[in-house]
Design an enzyme around this catalytic site. Structure first.
Site, PDB file in Angstrom:
ATOM      1  N   TYR A 115       0.826  -1.204   0.000  1.00  0.00           N
ATOM      2  CA  TYR A 115       0.000   0.000   0.000  1.00  0.00           C
ATOM      3  C   TYR A 115       0.855   1.248   0.000  1.00  0.00           C
ATOM      4  O   TYR A 115       2.065   1.199   0.212  1.00  0.00           O
ATOM      5  CB  TYR A 115      -0.959  -0.009   1.192  1.00  0.00           C
ATOM      6  CG  TYR A 115      -0.353   0.343   2.536  1.00  0.00           C
ATOM      7  CD1 TYR A 115       0.473  -0.552   3.208  1.00  0.00           C
ATOM      8  CD2 TYR A 115      -0.583   1.574   3.132  1.00  0.00           C
ATOM      9  CE1 TYR A 115       1.027  -0.228   4.445  1.00  0.00           C
ATOM     10  CE2 TYR A 115      -0.042   1.905   4.375  1.00  0.00           C
ATOM     11  CZ  TYR A 115       0.764   0.994   5.021  1.00  0.00           C
ATOM     12  OH  TYR A 115       1.305   1.322   6.230  1.00  0.00           O
ATOM     13  N   ARG A 152       8.253   4.150  -4.600  1.00  0.00           N
ATOM     14  CA  ARG A 152       8.310   3.131  -3.539  1.00  0.00           C
ATOM     15  C   ARG A 152       7.300   2.014  -3.802  1.00  0.00           C
ATOM     16  O   ARG A 152       7.590   0.835  -3.564  1.00  0.00           O
ATOM     17  CB  ARG A 152       8.059   3.767  -2.166  1.00  0.00           C
ATOM     18  CG  ARG A 152       8.251   2.749  -1.034  1.00  0.00           C
ATOM     19  CD  ARG A 152       8.214   3.383   0.327  1.00  0.00           C
ATOM     20  NE  ARG A 152       6.922   4.004   0.604  1.00  0.00           N
ATOM     21  CZ  ARG A 152       6.688   4.822   1.612  1.00  0.00           C
ATOM     22  NH1 ARG A 152       7.662   5.135   2.461  1.00  0.00           N
ATOM     23  NH2 ARG A 152       5.500   5.338   1.810  1.00  0.00           N
ATOM     24  N   HIS A 170       0.874 -21.179  -2.152  1.00  0.00           N
ATOM     25  CA  HIS A 170       1.584 -20.837  -3.394  1.00  0.00           C
ATOM     26  C   HIS A 170       0.945 -19.618  -4.031  1.00  0.00           C
ATOM     27  O   HIS A 170      -0.266 -19.415  -3.908  1.00  0.00           O
ATOM     28  CB  HIS A 170       1.535 -22.009  -4.377  1.00  0.00           C
ATOM     29  CG  HIS A 170       2.213 -23.227  -3.847  1.00  0.00           C
ATOM     30  ND1 HIS A 170       1.533 -24.196  -3.143  1.00  0.00           N
ATOM     31  CD2 HIS A 170       3.500 -23.616  -3.893  1.00  0.00           C
ATOM     32  CE1 HIS A 170       2.383 -25.133  -2.772  1.00  0.00           C
ATOM     33  NE2 HIS A 170       3.584 -24.799  -3.207  1.00  0.00           N
ATOM     34  N   LYS A 185       6.434  -1.933   1.884  1.00  0.00           N
ATOM     35  CA  LYS A 185       5.250  -1.375   2.563  1.00  0.00           C
ATOM     36  C   LYS A 185       4.059  -2.319   2.411  1.00  0.00           C
ATOM     37  O   LYS A 185       3.165  -2.100   1.588  1.00  0.00           O
ATOM     38  CB  LYS A 185       4.946   0.022   2.018  1.00  0.00           C
ATOM     39  CG  LYS A 185       4.095   0.866   2.948  1.00  0.00           C
ATOM     40  CD  LYS A 185       4.147   2.322   2.552  1.00  0.00           C
ATOM     41  CE  LYS A 185       3.154   3.188   3.285  1.00  0.00           C
ATOM     42  NZ  LYS A 185       3.292   3.229   4.731  1.00  0.00           N
ATOM     43  N   GLU A 205      11.937   2.229  14.351  1.00  0.00           N
ATOM     44  CA  GLU A 205      11.109   3.340  13.852  1.00  0.00           C
ATOM     45  C   GLU A 205       9.861   3.424  14.708  1.00  0.00           C
ATOM     46  O   GLU A 205       9.665   2.633  15.635  1.00  0.00           O
ATOM     47  CB  GLU A 205      10.769   3.141  12.369  1.00  0.00           C
ATOM     48  CG  GLU A 205      10.034   1.864  12.076  1.00  0.00           C
ATOM     49  CD  GLU A 205       9.850   1.588  10.581  1.00  0.00           C
ATOM     50  OE1 GLU A 205       9.798   2.529   9.785  1.00  0.00           O
ATOM     51  OE2 GLU A 205       9.743   0.401  10.230  1.00  0.00           O
TER      52      GLU A 205
END
Ligand code: PDD
Length: 286
Positions: free
Chosen positions: A33, A52, A104, A150, A182
């Site tokens: 996301y 990103r 899978h 992310k 973080e």
């Protein structure tokens, strides 16, 4: 009022946007996301977020054949359809509907599921928390080790926020092997004199888009930057601290694990960087 959202090529009322129960995002957390901030109806840091996103997809061998121009058009259309002024656009891409639960990956050619929607936060840039600063607690970092991707696997981050709330604080910092990685949904920094210390980029943290821009602006403002891990004790002895994220910009932190930083109010560097970042973001928003 119901929002108009985007699902797999269609703009729909939110009540009508349906995803399969077999979707990999739902069954396996197999999805990535992005959250792009909107100020005055315009997107901030759009290119950074898209770069990103492409990287996250590549790292997970996920394919999605939407071009940057198309992403931009979808974002803009949602902002327009929903009359969004301040807030953000949430974007999620999953590995699609596998037709059944299976560890899978689904066969090549299985289309990704693509969802985007707006979130309205009027007055986003004037968050009163920035005036008082926020308080954080530390919690162990129990997340997987590809935090640079992310993904929507946000359960520990969500639990950490609840732990902070139960403790009467605002947010949590993750700690691993004695060092802060973080924040639960942000990158964090401490300040000593004119020096900003923040953890170096690696798979241990998300490579924040706001982080990249704020560090560049800090360098331009003649501040010294040291990219290395720091401990909670070092943070408690610092002059100030702050965090960065797309939705909070630069947020001053005034307490870490019950210890007040400096005089217990937002620090000079944090306040200045917040001003510069919001001003610059508005200028270059698209
Ligand atoms: N979170 N680290 C983590 C774990 C994050 O979830 C985020 C962003 C950041 C900051 O990245 P950026 O500056 O690119 O927003 C760092 C978003 C805002 C969220 O999950 O809502």
């Amino acid at each position: 009022m119901s929002r108009t959202v985007y699902l797999n090529g269609q703009y729909l009322p939110e009540e009508e946007a349906m995803v399969s129960i077999f979707d990999r995002g739902f069954v396996m957390g197999d999805a990535v996301y992005e959250v792009t901030c909107v100020l005055d109806g315009k997107l901030t840091e759009f290119e950074g977020h898209m770069a990103r996103l492409e990287r996250s997809l590549r790292e997970l061998e996920m394919t999605c054949d939407i071009s940057r121009e198309e992403w931009l058009a979808i974002h803009r259309k949602l902002i327009e359809l929903n009359g969004l002024t301040d807030g953000g656009v949430y974007l999620q891409v999953t590995r699609g509907n596998a037709g059944d639960r299976d560890f899978h990956f689904p066969p090549a050619g299985t289309p990704a599921t693509v969802v985007l929607y707006t979130q309205s936060k009027p007055g986003l840039a004037n968050d009163p928390h920035a005036l008082t600063g926020i308080k954080v607690i530390s919690v162990p970092d129990l997340r997987w080790h590809r935090r640079d991707i992310k993904t929507v696997q946000l359960l520990w981050a969500s639990m950490a926020k609840m732990m902070a709330e139960k403790a009467g604080k605002d947010d949590a910092w993750f700690v691993e092997d004695g060092f802060v990685t973080e924040g639960s949904s942000n990158n964090c920094y401490i300040v000593k004199g004119n020096k900003i210390i923040t953890r170096n980029l690696s798979n241990d943290i998300l490579h924040g888009i706001t982080r990249g821009s704020v560090l560049k602006m800090a360098r331009e403002a003649q501040l010294e930057i040291e990219e290395r891990p720091f401990t909670i004790e070092e943070a408690q002895a610092a002059d100030e601290a702050f965090y960065t994220s797309a939705s909070a910009f630069v947020m001053p932190i005034v307490e870490v694990d019950g210890v007040s930083l400096g005089d217990g109010t937002p620090g000079r560097v944090s306040k200045r960087l917040r001003e510069i970042y919001i001003e610059e973001s508005r200028k270059v928003a698209i």
